[in-house]
Write a protein that holds these residues in place. Structure first.
Motif, PDB file in Angstrom:
ATOM      1  N   UNK A   1       0.729  -1.226  -0.089  1.00 36.55           N
ATOM      2  CA  UNK A   1      -0.088   0.170   0.117  1.00 36.55           C
ATOM      3  C   UNK A   1       0.886   1.432  -0.085  1.00 36.55           C
ATOM      4  N   UNK A   2       1.882   1.627   0.842  1.00 37.32           N
ATOM      5  CA  UNK A   2       2.553   2.592   0.881  1.00 37.32           C
ATOM      6  C   UNK A   2       3.511   3.084  -0.519  1.00 37.32           C
ATOM      7  N   UNK A   3       3.822   1.856  -1.157  1.00 33.27           N
ATOM      8  CA  UNK A   3       4.518   2.071  -2.466  1.00 33.27           C
ATOM      9  C   UNK A   3       3.491   2.591  -3.342  1.00 33.27           C
ATOM     10  N   UNK A   4       2.441   1.903  -3.494  1.00 29.98           N
ATOM     11  CA  UNK A   4       1.161   2.472  -4.333  1.00 29.98           C
ATOM     12  C   UNK A   4       0.932   3.962  -4.096  1.00 29.98           C
ATOM     13  N   UNK A   5       0.726   4.225  -2.980  1.00 32.02           N
ATOM     14  CA  UNK A   5       0.244   5.593  -2.565  1.00 32.02           C
ATOM     15  C   UNK A   5       1.535   6.639  -2.925  1.00 32.02           C
ATOM     16  N   UNK A   6       2.559   6.233  -2.404  1.00 29.37           N
ATOM     17  CA  UNK A   6       3.570   7.215  -2.781  1.00 29.37           C
ATOM     18  C   UNK A   6       3.910   7.281  -4.105  1.00 29.37           C
ATOM     19  N   UNK A   7       3.817   6.047  -4.728  1.00 29.92           N
ATOM     20  CA  UNK A   7       4.184   6.151  -6.433  1.00 29.92           C
ATOM     21  C   UNK A   7       3.225   7.104  -6.881  1.00 29.92           C
TER      22      UNK A   7
ATOM     23  N   UNK B   1      -4.820  13.323  -6.143  1.00 28.18           N
ATOM     24  CA  UNK B   1      -4.690  12.070  -5.218  1.00 28.18           C
ATOM     25  C   UNK B   1      -6.183  11.886  -4.749  1.00 28.18           C
ATOM     26  N   UNK B   2      -6.555  10.736  -4.659  1.00 28.31           N
ATOM     27  CA  UNK B   2      -8.091  10.593  -4.144  1.00 28.31           C
ATOM     28  C   UNK B   2      -7.837   9.077  -3.338  1.00 28.31           C
ATOM     29  N   UNK B   3      -7.699   9.383  -1.763  1.00 28.04           N
ATOM     30  CA  UNK B   3      -7.484   8.150  -0.835  1.00 28.04           C
ATOM     31  C   UNK B   3      -8.562   7.137  -0.994  1.00 28.04           C
ATOM     32  N   UNK B   4      -9.823   7.425  -1.044  1.00 28.37           N
ATOM     33  CA  UNK B   4     -10.685   6.264  -1.021  1.00 28.37           C
ATOM     34  C   UNK B   4     -10.613   5.431  -2.385  1.00 28.37           C
ATOM     35  N   UNK B   5     -10.663   6.341  -3.712  1.00 30.92           N
ATOM     36  CA  UNK B   5     -10.574   5.588  -4.812  1.00 30.92           C
ATOM     37  C   UNK B   5      -9.261   4.734  -4.904  1.00 30.92           C
ATOM     38  N   UNK B   6      -8.146   5.255  -4.389  1.00 27.38           N
ATOM     39  CA  UNK B   6      -6.951   4.366  -4.282  1.00 27.38           C
ATOM     40  C   UNK B   6      -7.005   2.976  -3.511  1.00 27.38           C
ATOM     41  N   UNK B   7      -7.389   3.205  -2.279  1.00 25.04           N
ATOM     42  CA  UNK B   7      -7.488   1.901  -1.424  1.00 25.04           C
ATOM     43  C   UNK B   7      -8.736   1.114  -1.756  1.00 25.04           C
TER      44      UNK B   7
END
Length: 271
Positions: free
Chosen positions: A180-186, A202-208
């Protein structure tokens, strides 16, 4: 990638049409749009080098695909060596074919160049070549795509929904629950690099949500050694941009709260 040189003048182009014509004698061919400065240079020098870039050299493939002015030195920031004939050879390429012009034929708006191969150099280490397919750079596996994403050299037009899925799949396959942190930070770093092109950040809910859905699909896949293409074939629903709205209302997703913090679905629970 094709390049040539004459004195201080050095030019290169990224070529998408390259073919082996003959083994004995070794002759290759490539196509080049005309008129072009590179075409004019080769008509003068009659010699050139063909580079098979390695999977980590996406930036050079992109660099030499862009038009430049006469007074621009294309090789200024590209590590290279010169042959005795003044031909630039890019350091670290997977392979290089040194060629003398055999013949050239104009066909429509392109020139078809034929080159007699006089020398070959193959990188001795275990590296993979850079490939280009369906308007994107690729390699054996997904190394080229991930390198371009992490180096933020991936063209923005290639940063599609499927590219998001490919990136997430690669990280999850590599890091599992720690992905997860690799995806978010990337995503955030890539967005920052391309902020002038992005309409929404960046959209937290869509990403997760997609991290969860890709992880779930990986866990239920029939083959643990599946490729990404096979993964999408097995789970085609992931490519549907409306999948998100089977779980969330548009009002929920468009809220500022959902953009900044993960929100649970308001239509149905995640699988």
């Amino acid at each position: 990638m094709i390049d040539g040189g004459k004195g201080y003048l050095k030019r290169g182009i990224t070529c998408s049409s390259f073919t082996s014509v003959s083994i004995n004698p070794p002759i290759i061919s490539f196509c080049m749009k005309i008129p072009s400065r590179m075409h004019n240079l080769l008509q003068e020098t009659k010699q050139f080098a063909v580079h098979v870039l390695n999977q980590n050299q996406v930036k050079y493939g992109l660099h030499f695909s862009k038009p430049v002015q006469d007074d621009i030195n294309q090789f200024h920031l590209v590590p290279h060596e010169l042959t005795p004939q003044g031909i630039p050879v890019i350091c670290g390429a997977a392979g290089v074919l040194h060629c003398m012009a055999h013949s050239v034929h104009n066909v429509g708006d392109h020139a078809v160049w034929y080159g007699s191969v006089t020398q070959t150099n193959v990188h001795q280490s275990d590296i993979h070549p850079l490939l280009y397919f369906k308007r994107s750079f690729r390699s054996v596996g997904d190394e080229a795509f991930m390198n371009a994403f992490e180096e933020r050299t991936l063209p923005f037009e290639d940063w599609t929904h499927e590219a998001h899925l490919r990136m997430a799949w690669n990280y999850i396959m590599k890091y599992g629950e720690q992905a997860e942190p690799y995806i978010k930070n990337g995503i955030q770093r890539y967005n920052e690099q391309n902020k002038h092109l992005i309409s929404t950040g960046y959209h937290e809910t869509v990403t997760k949500f997609y991290i969860h859905m890709v992880t779930y699909a990986i866990n239920i896949s029939s083959n643990p050694d599946i490729t990404f293409e096979e993964f999408l074939t097995e789970h085609p629903y992931l490519t549907d941009r409306n999948l998100l709205f089977e779980y969330y209302t548009k009002e929920c997703i468009s809220s500022k709260h959902a953009a900044n913090e993960f929100m649970e679905p308001d239509i149905q629970q995640l699988p």
